[in-house]
Each structure stands twice: as structure tokens, then as C-alpha cells.
Design a protein around this motif. Structure first.
Motif, mmCIF file in Angstrom:
data_model
loop_
_atom_site.group_PDB
_atom_site.id
_atom_site.type_symbol
_atom_site.label_atom_id
_atom_site.label_comp_id
_atom_site.label_asym_id
_atom_site.label_seq_id
_atom_site.Cartn_x
_atom_site.Cartn_y
_atom_site.Cartn_z
ATOM 1 N N ALA A 173 0.842 -1.190 0.000
ATOM 2 C CA ALA A 173 0.000 0.000 0.000
ATOM 3 C C ALA A 173 0.878 1.241 0.000
ATOM 4 O O ALA A 173 1.908 1.280 0.678
ATOM 5 N N PRO A 174 0.500 2.285 -0.738
ATOM 6 C CA PRO A 174 1.326 3.497 -0.762
ATOM 7 C C PRO A 174 1.223 4.263 0.539
ATOM 8 O O PRO A 174 0.182 4.232 1.210
ATOM 9 N N PRO A 175 2.268 4.978 0.946
ATOM 10 C CA PRO A 175 2.159 5.857 2.106
ATOM 11 C C PRO A 175 1.209 7.005 1.825
ATOM 12 O O PRO A 175 0.872 7.288 0.667
ATOM 13 N N ALA A 176 0.769 7.671 2.870
ATOM 14 C CA ALA A 176 -0.178 8.774 2.726
ATOM 15 C C ALA A 176 0.357 9.822 1.755
ATOM 16 O O ALA A 176 1.518 10.215 1.832
ATOM 17 N N GLY A 177 -0.512 10.248 0.826
ATOM 18 C CA GLY A 177 -0.140 11.289 -0.115
ATOM 19 C C GLY A 177 0.639 10.811 -1.322
ATOM 20 O O GLY A 177 1.013 11.623 -2.163
ATOM 21 N N ALA A 178 0.866 9.500 -1.441
ATOM 22 C CA ALA A 178 1.679 8.988 -2.546
ATOM 23 C C ALA A 178 0.854 8.607 -3.759
ATOM 24 O O ALA A 178 1.411 8.203 -4.774
ATOM 25 N N GLY A 179 -0.475 8.717 -3.657
ATOM 26 C CA GLY A 179 -1.309 8.314 -4.778
ATOM 27 C C GLY A 179 -1.456 6.808 -4.852
ATOM 28 O O GLY A 179 -1.314 6.103 -3.853
ATOM 29 N N VAL A 183 4.422 1.892 -3.076
ATOM 30 C CA VAL A 183 5.591 2.749 -2.891
ATOM 31 C C VAL A 183 6.167 2.466 -1.518
ATOM 32 O O VAL A 183 5.454 2.556 -0.519
ATOM 33 N N PRO A 184 7.438 2.105 -1.412
ATOM 34 C CA PRO A 184 8.032 1.902 -0.087
ATOM 35 C C PRO A 184 8.098 3.207 0.681
ATOM 36 O O PRO A 184 8.225 4.289 0.095
ATOM 37 N N ALA A 185 8.007 3.109 1.995
ATOM 38 C CA ALA A 185 7.988 4.294 2.847
ATOM 39 C C ALA A 185 9.409 4.655 3.275
ATOM 40 O O ALA A 185 9.951 4.112 4.233
ATOM 41 N N TYR A 186 10.026 5.555 2.525
ATOM 42 C CA TYR A 186 11.323 6.094 2.914
ATOM 43 C C TYR A 186 11.098 7.165 3.976
ATOM 44 O O TYR A 186 10.397 8.148 3.748
ATOM 45 N N GLY A 187 11.702 6.982 5.141
ATOM 46 C CA GLY A 187 11.586 7.971 6.195
ATOM 47 C C GLY A 187 12.939 8.556 6.546
ATOM 48 O O GLY A 187 13.974 8.200 5.967
ATOM 49 N N TRP A 258 13.384 8.622 -11.602
ATOM 50 C CA TRP A 258 12.960 7.841 -10.442
ATOM 51 C C TRP A 258 11.850 6.866 -10.784
ATOM 52 O O TRP A 258 10.990 7.176 -11.619
ATOM 53 N N PRO A 259 11.816 5.696 -10.138
ATOM 54 C CA PRO A 259 10.730 4.742 -10.358
ATOM 55 C C PRO A 259 9.468 5.072 -9.570
ATOM 56 O O PRO A 259 8.430 4.442 -9.799
ATOM 57 N N TYR A 260 9.576 6.012 -8.635
ATOM 58 C CA TYR A 260 8.449 6.417 -7.805
ATOM 59 C C TYR A 260 8.238 7.922 -7.930
ATOM 60 O O TYR A 260 9.153 8.650 -8.364
ATOM 61 N N PRO A 261 7.064 8.431 -7.538
ATOM 62 C CA PRO A 261 6.867 9.877 -7.560
ATOM 63 C C PRO A 261 7.947 10.590 -6.745
ATOM 64 O O PRO A 261 8.264 10.181 -5.621
ATOM 65 N N ALA A 262 8.506 11.647 -7.316
ATOM 66 C CA ALA A 262 9.612 12.342 -6.659
ATOM 67 C C ALA A 262 9.224 12.834 -5.268
ATOM 68 O O ALA A 262 10.059 12.870 -4.354
ATOM 69 N N ALA A 263 7.948 13.182 -5.076
ATOM 70 C CA ALA A 263 7.507 13.707 -3.785
ATOM 71 C C ALA A 263 7.642 12.686 -2.659
ATOM 72 O O ALA A 263 7.704 13.054 -1.484
ATOM 73 N N THR A 264 7.689 11.384 -3.011
ATOM 74 C CA THR A 264 7.818 10.343 -1.988
ATOM 75 C C THR A 264 9.272 10.046 -1.637
ATOM 76 O O THR A 264 9.534 9.211 -0.771
#
Length: 286
Positions: A173-179, A183-187, A258-264
Motif C-alpha cells: 500500500a502506498p504511504p499517505a499522499g503517494a497516490g 511505494v516503499p515508505a522512505y523515512g 525515479w521509479p516512484y513519484p519524486a515527492a515520496t
């Protein structure tokens, strides 16, 4: 939010808050609960659902990493079943020790009042590389495959059922706001450059028939994990390339492919840049 059996005596509950997974594994000696949700109150609701299974008593808790949504409900299980052993990687236990010292008053997210009312439980059974929980007729293998989502990630392998509980090293499941999309959750405590190598170890613990339970979202198969490992590898490779080319960190998200949205990937880039030496710009040789 009840439990669904995904393999022989392995049940998963996908909790609405944070879309986090909690797993129960049964052996002849009792039940092991893997992750306990995000607060004492949510842990108590989880205890009710475990009891509703009617499959026996809880004999141990396993914490896949130190983040609140996976670890802060543990106190409810100690209330319900007494001084249970709580297993975690040694680094996750150290981070939860710091969280217990600091308290939860700085938490400002969803269900803040619940989190503030929670006393953090520190795991008391820790290991560095691997450990085994003996349930009599089956064994659970706890493995620290390396750093990735956090410094103290562990995965739980149930060999006889061919199930792997991956924690947040794998995300469906994508993290909040990722659409949409996984998407892995990079923190801010992640290790984006090491995460691909850790997933190589995770993959070595699976077969073509394995069921893999991610930290968030629906269970997946080995192919899904392979794809996500390769995407996470692309993030690591891109960060290394940007640093090697001397691209400033402030320009990295806009410059990289990037393979994921840049915002994430804000934290992924920041962490990756902090973990690599800077390469000075040089004029090309002709």
C-alpha cells in the motif's frame, strides 16, 4: 479488521488506521502476535480480535521494527496475558528504549490522544542476526536481513507454511499522499542505499510459492518483492550517480530519473546524500 487465515494457522488482520498488518501464528504451544498496532487503545481492540479467533493463548509478541504503528500496542497484550516475551532486533529495542525515555508527547498525527496515553514497551528478548521461536510443532525464524526501512528491521519466516512476514521492508500500500501504486515508505531513519541488499536476503528466504505479508497492504508473492527490490535498487543507483556527478542535493529530485513519484523520495535523497562522500566537480579530460 478481523483476521483472515492466509496459510495453515497464520492469520492476518489489516487494520484501518495506517493500513497496517498484524499477524497471528499458531503452534501447539500457543499464539505469537507479530506487531501490535499504534497505541494502547488500538492494541486493546486488537486483543479483542485475537481472543475472538478462539485459537488459544498468546505466548509471545514479535516487533518487526520500532515505528509506533507497529510497536505501541504491545502493552495491551501484557495487560491481557501477563509478562509475555517481546522479541525484536537489538537496534529496534534500543530505539524503543529511547522512545520510552522521551515519551510520546511530540506525536502530532492521527489518533494523537491515544498515542500520548500510551506507555512504550521495550522488547526484552533481542538478537543481532537471527533467532528461533519454538512453538512445539513449528518454529518461527526471526531474521535481521540488514538495514532498509529502519536500522532494526526484522522479518519472520514460517517455514512449514511458506510464509514470510516482511514488516515495512516490503510495502504493498502506498504511504499517505503517494497516490496509487505500491511505494516503499522512505523515512528520515531509512537506509536507501542498503535497502536493496537487505531485500536480497529477504528474497533468499522465499520460494516461488511463498506468501509475503508486507507491513502495509495486501499479501503479495515473490514476484512482487523482486519487482520492488529492483525499483528500490534503481533509487539507490540513481542517488549514487547524482552524487558522483556532483549534482547538488537541492536539485537531485528534479534531476534524477525515479521509479516512484519524486515527492515520496525526499527523505530517500536526503538520507542517501548524507551516507555518501561528496565527489568534487572536475573538468573533463580531453
Amino acid at each position: 479488521m478481523g483476521f483472515e487465515e492466509i496459510a495453515d494457522r497464520v492469520w492476518v488482520s489489516r487494520r484501518a488506521w495506517c493500513d497496517v498488518n498484524v499477524t497471528v501464528v499458531r503452534g501447539e504451544r500457543g499464539l505469537v502476535v507479530v506487531d501490535t498496532h499504534g497505541s494502547l487503545a488500538s492494541g486493546r481492540a486488537l486483543v479483542d480480535d485475537v481472543r475472538a479467533l478462539g485459537r488459544g493463548e498468546v505466548v509471545a509478541v514479535v516487533t518487526t521494527h520500532d515505528h509506533y504503528d507497529h510497536a505501541f500496542g504491545t502493552g495491551a497484550f501484557l495487560e491481557a496475558w501477563g509478562p509475555l516475551p517481546v522479541h525484536a532486533h537489538e537496534t529496534a529495542a534500543a530505539l524503543l528504549t529511547e522512545a520510552a525515555r522521551r515519551g510520546t508527547g511530540d506525536y502530532r498525527g492521527e489518533h494523537a490522544a491515544e498515542v500520548h496515553a500510551t506507555e512504550v514497551v521495550v522488547p526484552d528478548h533481542v538478537f543481532s542476526s537471527a533467532a528461533v521461536l519454538d512453538l512445539g510443532d513449528r518454529a518461527l525464524e526471526l531474521v535481521h536481513p540488514g538495514r532498509g526501512h529502519t536500522a532494526g528491521d526484522l522479518v519472520v519466516r514460517v517455514p512449514d507454511a511458506d510464509v514470510l512476514l516482511a514488516g515495512d521492508l516490503v510495502e504493498e500500500a502506498p504511504p499517505a499522499g503517494a497516490g496509487d501504486g505500491a511505494v516503499p515508505a522512505y523515512g528520515a531513519d531509512s537506509f536507501p542505499l542498503e535497502w536493496p541488499w537487505s531485500l536480497d536476503v529477504v528474497l533468499s528466504l522465499t520460494t516461488a510459492r511463498s506468501v509475503v505479508v508486507p507491513g502495509h497492504g495486501s499479501p503479495v508473492d515473490r514476484d512482487f518483492v523482486e519487482v520492488q527490490r529492483n525499483e528500490i535498487g534503481l533509487v539507490a543507483t540513481e542517488i549514487r550517480d547524482l552524487v558522483a556527478r556532483g549534482v547538488p542535493e537541492a536539485e537531485a529530485l528534479a534531476t534524477g530519473s525515479w521509479p516512484y513519484p519524486a515527492a515520496t523520495l525526499t527523505d530517500a535523497v536526503a538520507r542517501g546524500y548524507s551516507q555518501l562522500p561528496r565527489t568534487p566537480r572536475r573538468l573533463p579530460l580531453v
